[in-house]
Scaffold this motif. Sequence first.
Motif, PDB file in Angstrom:
ATOM      1  N   THR A 174      55.476  21.536  40.033  1.00 23.47           N
ATOM      2  CA  THR A 174      55.679  21.178  38.632  1.00 23.47           C
ATOM      3  C   THR A 174      55.397  19.688  38.484  1.00 23.47           C
ATOM      4  N   VAL A 175      54.685  19.311  37.426  1.00 25.51           N
ATOM      5  CA  VAL A 175      54.274  17.912  37.255  1.00 25.51           C
ATOM      6  C   VAL A 175      54.508  17.457  35.823  1.00 25.51           C
ATOM      7  N   LEU A 176      55.127  16.291  35.696  1.00 27.17           N
ATOM      8  CA  LEU A 176      55.207  15.599  34.416  1.00 27.17           C
ATOM      9  C   LEU A 176      54.343  14.354  34.501  1.00 27.17           C
ATOM     10  N   LEU A 177      53.560  14.124  33.468  1.00 31.90           N
ATOM     11  CA  LEU A 177      52.749  12.917  33.363  1.00 31.90           C
ATOM     12  C   LEU A 177      53.123  12.223  32.058  1.00 31.90           C
ATOM     13  N   ASN A 178      53.659  11.020  32.197  1.00 31.36           N
ATOM     14  CA  ASN A 178      54.101  10.250  31.028  1.00 31.36           C
ATOM     15  C   ASN A 178      55.044  11.065  30.142  1.00 31.36           C
ATOM     16  N   ASP A 179      55.968  11.770  30.819  1.00 34.14           N
ATOM     17  CA  ASP A 179      56.998  12.588  30.167  1.00 34.14           C
ATOM     18  C   ASP A 179      56.462  13.845  29.493  1.00 34.14           C
ATOM     19  N   HIS A 180      55.220  14.211  29.763  1.00 37.14           N
ATOM     20  CA  HIS A 180      54.658  15.463  29.255  1.00 37.14           C
ATOM     21  C   HIS A 180      54.573  16.466  30.411  1.00 37.14           C
ATOM     22  N   ASP A 190      54.172   5.293  39.696  1.00 37.60           N
ATOM     23  CA  ASP A 190      53.337   4.761  38.628  1.00 37.60           C
ATOM     24  C   ASP A 190      51.938   4.512  39.189  1.00 37.60           C
ATOM     25  N   TRP A 191      50.936   4.773  38.381  1.00 36.14           N
ATOM     26  CA  TRP A 191      49.556   4.521  38.798  1.00 36.14           C
ATOM     27  C   TRP A 191      48.743   4.053  37.598  1.00 36.14           C
ATOM     28  N   ARG A 192      47.683   3.355  37.902  1.00 35.04           N
ATOM     29  CA  ARG A 192      46.740   3.020  36.842  1.00 35.04           C
ATOM     30  C   ARG A 192      45.343   2.855  37.414  1.00 35.04           C
ATOM     31  N   ILE A 193      44.359   3.204  36.625  1.00 36.28           N
ATOM     32  CA  ILE A 193      42.961   2.924  36.935  1.00 36.28           C
ATOM     33  C   ILE A 193      42.667   1.527  36.411  1.00 36.28           C
ATOM     34  N   ALA A 222      47.378  13.972  29.265  1.00 35.57           N
ATOM     35  CA  ALA A 222      48.466  13.055  28.915  1.00 35.57           C
ATOM     36  C   ALA A 222      48.219  11.647  29.449  1.00 35.57           C
ATOM     37  N   ASP A 223      46.988  11.361  29.888  1.00 35.72           N
ATOM     38  CA  ASP A 223      46.675  10.047  30.464  1.00 35.72           C
ATOM     39  C   ASP A 223      46.732   8.944  29.409  1.00 35.72           C
ATOM     40  N   ASN A 224      47.203   7.782  29.820  1.00 39.41           N
ATOM     41  CA  ASN A 224      47.046   6.576  29.018  1.00 39.41           C
ATOM     42  C   ASN A 224      45.647   6.005  29.241  1.00 39.41           C
ATOM     43  N   VAL A 281      39.946  16.975  31.059  1.00 36.64           N
ATOM     44  CA  VAL A 281      41.081  17.830  31.387  1.00 36.64           C
ATOM     45  C   VAL A 281      42.330  17.006  31.684  1.00 36.64           C
ATOM     46  N   GLY A 282      42.147  15.750  32.017  1.00 33.90           N
ATOM     47  CA  GLY A 282      43.277  14.881  32.312  1.00 33.90           C
ATOM     48  C   GLY A 282      43.625  14.839  33.787  1.00 33.90           C
ATOM     49  N   SER A 283      44.418  13.862  34.152  1.00 33.23           N
ATOM     50  CA  SER A 283      44.882  13.722  35.533  1.00 33.23           C
ATOM     51  C   SER A 283      45.997  14.726  35.815  1.00 33.23           C
ATOM     52  N   GLY A 284      46.215  14.989  37.103  1.00 33.83           N
ATOM     53  CA  GLY A 284      47.286  15.881  37.519  1.00 33.83           C
ATOM     54  C   GLY A 284      46.843  17.266  37.934  1.00 33.83           C
ATOM     55  N   GLU A 285      45.587  17.612  37.688  1.00 35.10           N
ATOM     56  CA  GLU A 285      45.137  18.945  38.115  1.00 35.10           C
ATOM     57  C   GLU A 285      44.985  18.979  39.632  1.00 35.10           C
ATOM     58  N   VAL A 286      45.130  20.164  40.210  1.00 39.73           N
ATOM     59  CA  VAL A 286      45.031  20.325  41.668  1.00 39.73           C
ATOM     60  C   VAL A 286      43.655  20.906  41.968  1.00 39.73           C
TER      61      VAL A 286
END
Length: 261
Positions: free
Chosen positions: A196-202, A90-93, A176-178, A148-153
């Motif tokens: 493979t990455v899921l962010l908040n179940d997406h 889990d992470w948050r800004i 898919a960021d909150n 573009v959202g978090s999770g990109e490389v």
Amino acid sequence: MSFLRRCVCLASLLLIMPLASGASAQVELEDGFTSLFNGTDLTGWTVPEGDNGHWKVLDGVIDYDAASEATGDRNLWTEKEYGDFILKLDWRIKETSGTYDVPIVLSDGSYLKDATGTPITIKRLNADSGVYLRGTGRAQMNIWCWPVGSGEVYGYRNNKQMPTDVRAGVTPRINADNPVGEWNTFEIIMVGDRLTVLLNDHLIIENARLPDVPERGRIALQHHGGRNADGTYKPASSLVQFRNIWIKELPTASEDQAAAE
């Protein structure tokens, strides 16, 4: 609702919360995961030399204020190396640190450009951190406020020498960021050179190829930005927190081959 009834409801919630947390941890343990963070201290992590307490545990979470005083690498690294794995965290800004000229990343990993070929940018409040995989900053999954959202490389997506399928593959399908201040959950799966990455179940990254990624390496929580001489924060500093960090090691191809022999 009466005052007495509100008190009863609050008391019930306080009783349920630790039970739910314990139940979640039990599920992870039963599924073969190992905790990478004990909620108390940074055991199992390598704190940057000279950090002076900026990577710390605060109220049961890993807290970072982007102000590490280390002179070298300021990321927080696991002590152990990993090959193939499923990593949950889990992470948050916590807050943003000023505006930043942010480009528009297209689905193929390129930038939206104007008629002269110059990338078009928009001003956004931003913060920036990430997760390094297999010991290399090139395989860094960003945590930030870009459209573009978090999770990109970033190290692969922004490398023009990479094949087009690689750059597109490491670009999130959706943002898919909150909102800033709220918690998010990554589920990161590394098998060989595939991510493979899921962010908040997406599902945001599916079986993306990371050419020449090391077979094994440590995991890091990223430092970015820092303080200016006047004490203010640089744009896109790592004002972040992490919690519930679990990892499940998967058998690698070489291990399977050795077992077969």
